[in-house]
Design a protein around this motif. Sequence first.
Motif, PDB file in Angstrom:
ATOM      1  N   VAL A 103      -2.327   0.335  -4.710  1.00 48.39           N
ATOM      2  CA  VAL A 103      -2.207  -0.976  -4.078  1.00 48.39           C
ATOM      3  C   VAL A 103      -1.617  -1.952  -5.094  1.00 48.39           C
ATOM      4  O   VAL A 103      -2.109  -2.044  -6.222  1.00 48.39           O
ATOM      5  CB  VAL A 103      -3.563  -1.515  -3.575  1.00 48.39           C
ATOM      6  N   VAL A 145      -4.490   5.931   0.977  1.00 46.25           N
ATOM      7  CA  VAL A 145      -3.908   4.874   0.134  1.00 46.25           C
ATOM      8  C   VAL A 145      -3.923   5.367  -1.311  1.00 46.25           C
ATOM      9  O   VAL A 145      -4.993   5.537  -1.893  1.00 46.25           O
ATOM     10  CB  VAL A 145      -4.672   3.541   0.243  1.00 46.25           C
ATOM     11  N   TYR A 192       0.861  -1.181   0.000  1.00 42.48           N
ATOM     12  CA  TYR A 192       0.000   0.000   0.000  1.00 42.48           C
ATOM     13  C   TYR A 192       0.900   1.234   0.000  1.00 42.48           C
ATOM     14  O   TYR A 192       1.650   1.453   0.962  1.00 42.48           O
ATOM     15  CB  TYR A 192      -0.875   0.058   1.261  1.00 42.48           C
ATOM     16  N   ASN A 198      -9.715   5.336   1.045  1.00 38.48           N
ATOM     17  CA  ASN A 198      -8.542   5.133   0.201  1.00 38.48           C
ATOM     18  C   ASN A 198      -8.050   6.436  -0.413  1.00 38.48           C
ATOM     19  O   ASN A 198      -6.844   6.650  -0.568  1.00 38.48           O
ATOM     20  CB  ASN A 198      -8.841   4.120  -0.905  1.00 38.48           C
TER      21      ASN A 198
END
Length: 260
Positions: A246, A243, A158, A239
Amino acid sequence: MDRRSFMARSSAGCLAAGAASAAGGDSPENQIYELRCYKLRNSKADQYRRLTAFMESEHLPMAKRVGIVQGYFRVTLGEFTPRVYTLSVYDSLADMGEKTAAARGDAAWSKAETEFGLHDEAAFDGVESWLLRAFDGMRSIEVPEVPDKPRTFDLRIYEQETFRDTQEKMRMFNEEEIQIFRDCGIHPVFFGETIVGSHMPSLIYMSHYADMAARAKAWSTFGKSEGWNRIKNRPGWGNADIVSTVSNIHLAGLPFSPIR
């Protein structure tokens, strides 16, 4: 130094310098993981067979002699194949420094490594590596029992836009998400914050499943779970917030790997 030398020695000085400051306190430290990716190619050089045979006959026995918990994996599905990943586990940076020094002082290993590096054809094209620190929510590796049949592993990276985002994603795992994983059948092996390596800032974790069908069921359960749907909508935990990308790599433990 021969570029085909199996053990990267350039980091030994840094490890030794950092070892003294790493130790401290009476409680166990978060473990340190070294994750390596050996870049291979299909060719008459037979890289995969030669590298994995050497790992089984020489590297694993050395790791056992000096007390390193070790895992060896092949990529079953990923952006690039063939690839071999290795995982080395240490109790602390100090422990890593001590065991690296012990490996360098192991006469049988030194001889085998030297001979391996003298082959006319390189057994791999290069190595990418990451130094990871275990999360507070899972401070040590969980080695699964040896299965009756090969299991499936996920290795996930991540990436975040900032180091602050990495800290927040780790907090999300530590406080909530690791337990939700467990409840849904996603079995963790380790969670680590990237200290040194590519794709920074980032965190990396490994999980395991009985097979791909069990993996699909676990992630379907996770996606529908009350816990995940609650925390993913928490302000600052989406996300888009913490993040950026990924990467997901499917692995299988090699037949001789202590982690498989």
